[in-house]
Design a protein around this motif. Structure first.
Motif: not given
Length: 200
Positions: A27-28, A30-47, A52-59
């Protein structure tokens, strides 16, 4: 052959791409400018491994993010202990180069038997162990020394050490350095000799 030049990405391009990506929070608008990992188990080498979250939701995400979520207490303690050394294997100081012998009065390991060759120095040696130990061929002893292993090491230990040293001194890693090439050659010769001794 003509090489195509990569177009430089400007700050405006990055901002416009971010503006096209919506915030992952439900429901937000705003544009997603800040990235966050989906889970610790993924290797995070792929987009796709990120959201992606806006500033308020990345905090908000950062406040609730728990890297150790789903791990037991033992796994967390083990992970933290291994993190001290960057999750690389370690050994107790001196455990790979010296062994404590029963009745050893001189307090160091003598893999080449120099101590036994010396006479009249006023000290005693552990003759019972020297008599029970099988004699090691000088070439085999030198090969063990090249791989920094104790004589009598298992074939599995020899293979593991050869793999470690081959990676460390591979010319591709050292940009074709002749010295590294020569070291690797000696390592390979020592490994081949020890394998032939093990198979005979």
């Amino acid at each position: 052959m003509r090489m195509s030049r990569k177009r430089k990405i400007s700050a405006d391009d990055i901002l416009s791409r971010a503006a096209q990506r919506p915030c992952a929070h439900t429901g937000c608008p705003e544009a997603g400018e800040f990235r966050a990992p989906k889970t610790r188990l993924l290797d995070r080498g792929h987009p796709d491994d990120y959201q992606w979250f806006c500033l308020a939701h990345i905090r908000e995400f950062n406040k609730s993010w728990n890297f150790f979520d789903g791990m037991s207490d033992e796994e967390i303690v083990s992970y933290k202990d291994q993190d001290i050394t960057g999750h690389r294997p370690t050994w107790k100081l001196g455990s790979r180069t010296a062994t404590q012998r029963n009745g050893n009065s001189y307090g160091y390991h003598d893999p080449f038997g120099f101590r036994e060759e010396m006479e009249g120095d006023g000290t005693t040696t552990d003759t019972s162990q020297a008599q029970t130990a099988a004699p090691v061929d000088p070439k085999e002893r030198a090969a063990f020394a090249t791989l920094n292993l104790e004589p009598g090491s298992s074939l599995e230990q020899i293979k593991r050490r050869h793999k470690e040293l081959a990676k460390k001194y591979h010319p591709d890693i050292h940009g074709g350095d002749k010295k590294a090439e020569e070291i690797l050659k000696n390592i390979n010769q020592a490994y081949t000799h020890l394998r032939s001794c093990a198979n005979s």
